[in-house]
Design an enzyme around this catalytic site. Structure first.
Site, PDB file in Angstrom:
ATOM      1  N   GLU A   1      36.259-102.776  -1.004  1.00 19.74           N
ATOM      2  CA  GLU A   1      37.514-103.394  -0.548  1.00 19.74           C
ATOM      3  C   GLU A   1      37.493-103.745   0.941  1.00 19.74           C
ATOM      4  OE1 GLU A   1      41.954-101.574  -0.107  1.00 19.74           O
ATOM      5  OE2 GLU A   1      41.011-101.360  -2.086  1.00 19.74           O
TER       6      GLU A   1
ATOM      7  N   HIS B   1      46.105-103.151  -2.626  1.00 22.20           N
ATOM      8  CA  HIS B   1      46.223-101.757  -2.174  1.00 22.20           C
ATOM      9  C   HIS B   1      47.639-101.487  -1.649  1.00 22.20           C
ATOM     10  CE1 HIS B   1      43.635 -98.204  -0.585  1.00 22.20           C
ATOM     11  NE2 HIS B   1      44.837 -97.784  -0.959  1.00 22.20           N
TER      12      HIS B   1
ATOM     13  N   ARG C   1      40.967 -95.071  -5.792  1.00 16.86           N
ATOM     14  CA  ARG C   1      40.001 -95.690  -4.897  1.00 16.86           C
ATOM     15  C   ARG C   1      39.044 -96.533  -5.729  1.00 16.86           C
ATOM     16  NH1 ARG C   1      42.910 -94.568  -1.301  1.00 16.86           N
ATOM     17  NH2 ARG C   1      42.443 -93.638   0.728  1.00 16.86           N
TER      18      ARG C   1
END
Length: 337
Positions: A261, A304, A232
């Site tokens: 993000e 991601h 993360r």
């Protein structure tokens, strides 16, 4: 029970429908947030992915909600504590991508260590065969520091052994028998940072791991080390990482996740002022820092995607179906504690 899926692609919807072929099931490709909770009206069960923000306000606006299942391992996008106060259970998918993410980690590492991305673009864009800027380094004999020895971290260690790397690791609860089995050594985080040639992060995001990598401990990092993050973004303090990259303490970074993000994905709304977020300037600062990171010549950033393989998506869907059916039948599984 009325079930509503968010962030579900058309292909995923077709698969879920085979398991829940009843009128009480609805699907949306968009994420769930405070602005569209009417789509979950009367829902007793909702299924979301990581881009949905399940805040106190969202929970309060779905009065019949009894169960939230996230199609991810991480659950920091859900206000777990508040859900508990409302008697709402939350489940996740704890092990869908442990090998998948570990393999991607080494994809990122090899791209950096052998300068694959730069060589590809040099040849494609300029028909340039000059090797002077493309010298890499071997992984054999290098010290790999693994932060977190859960299922993903363990698979990273197994792969590293295939490259004949030396592995050290840190974890809140060391497992001596695991270290003996896989052939690595547990050390403190500070020792890991000061000794490792390559550092890779595999811990969940929670209050205890917020900015686990920060300006204070990055000052202790082995000069010229490489940092990889597929966990993360908020685990790494972006400002500190930028400083370490700029002064050469960190030689390069490979990031599948970024701090802020979600804001970066919604950049247009935030910069136009049409997204009523609290802490507007803080959001903007993170967006600017992310753009700086993305454009640095010694950094690789991917969107991601470490989890995203056909096999892993299949496991996510399968476990989500089991989570929902288990809750309905009174045998709930994968409940977040």
């Amino acid at each position: 029970m009325k079930i509503v899926f968010f962030e579900a692609s058309k292909a995923e919807q077709d698969i879920f429908l085979k398991s829940f072929n009843e009128t009480g099931v609805s699907f949306y490709e968009e994420k769930l947030n405070e602005d569209n909770t009417e789509k979950a009206k009367n829902a007793e069960i909702i299924s979301v992915f990581v881009n949905s923000k399940i805040s106190k306000k969202v929970i309060d606006q779905i009065p019949d909600l009894k169960f939230i299942t996230t199609r991810s391992t991480g659950f920091d996008h859900i206000d777990i504590e508040y859900a508990r106060t409302k008697g709402i259970s939350v489940s996740n998918v704890p092990a869908y991508g442990s090998q998948t993410v570990a393999e991607f980690t080494f994809g990122l590492l090899l791209t950096l260590s052998r300068r694959i991305y730069w060589g590809y673009h040099q040849l494609r864009e300029g028909n340039n065969f000059d090797l002077s800027q493309l010298e890499g380094f071997d992984l054999e004999g290098k010290i790999l520091g693994v932060i977190g020895t859960g299922k993903i971290g363990q698979n990273v260690i197994r792969i590293a052994k295939g490259f004949r790397m030396k592995v050290i690791a840190t974890n809140p609860n060391p497992k001596p028998e695991l270290a003996l089995e896989l052939g690595f050594e547990y050390v403190s985080l500070d020792d890991l940072l000061s000794q490792s040639d390559i550092i890779t992060i595999h811990v969940p995001y929670m209050p205890a791991t917020h900015h686990l990598i920060n300006s204070a401990n990055l000052a202790k990092i082995k000069r010229g080390a490489i940092l990889i993050n597929t966990a993360r973004g908020e685990i790494v303090e972006t400002e500190a990482l930028l400083s370490a990259l700029n002064d050469g303490r960190i030689k390069g970074a490979a990031l599948d996740v970024l701090e802020g993000e979600r804001d970066l994905k919604e950049e247009r709304l935030i910069t136009m002022g049409s997204d009523p977020k609290i802490g507007h300037m803080e959001n903007m600062r993170k967006i600017v820092e992310d753009h700086v990171l993305i454009n640095l010549p010694n950094v690789i950033v991917t969107p991601h995607m470490a989890f995203f393989t056909k096999e892993a998506v299949g496991r996510i869907i399968e476990t989500t179906v089991e989570n929902i059916k288990g809750f309905i039948s009174g045998t709930a599984q994968n409940i977040v504690q």
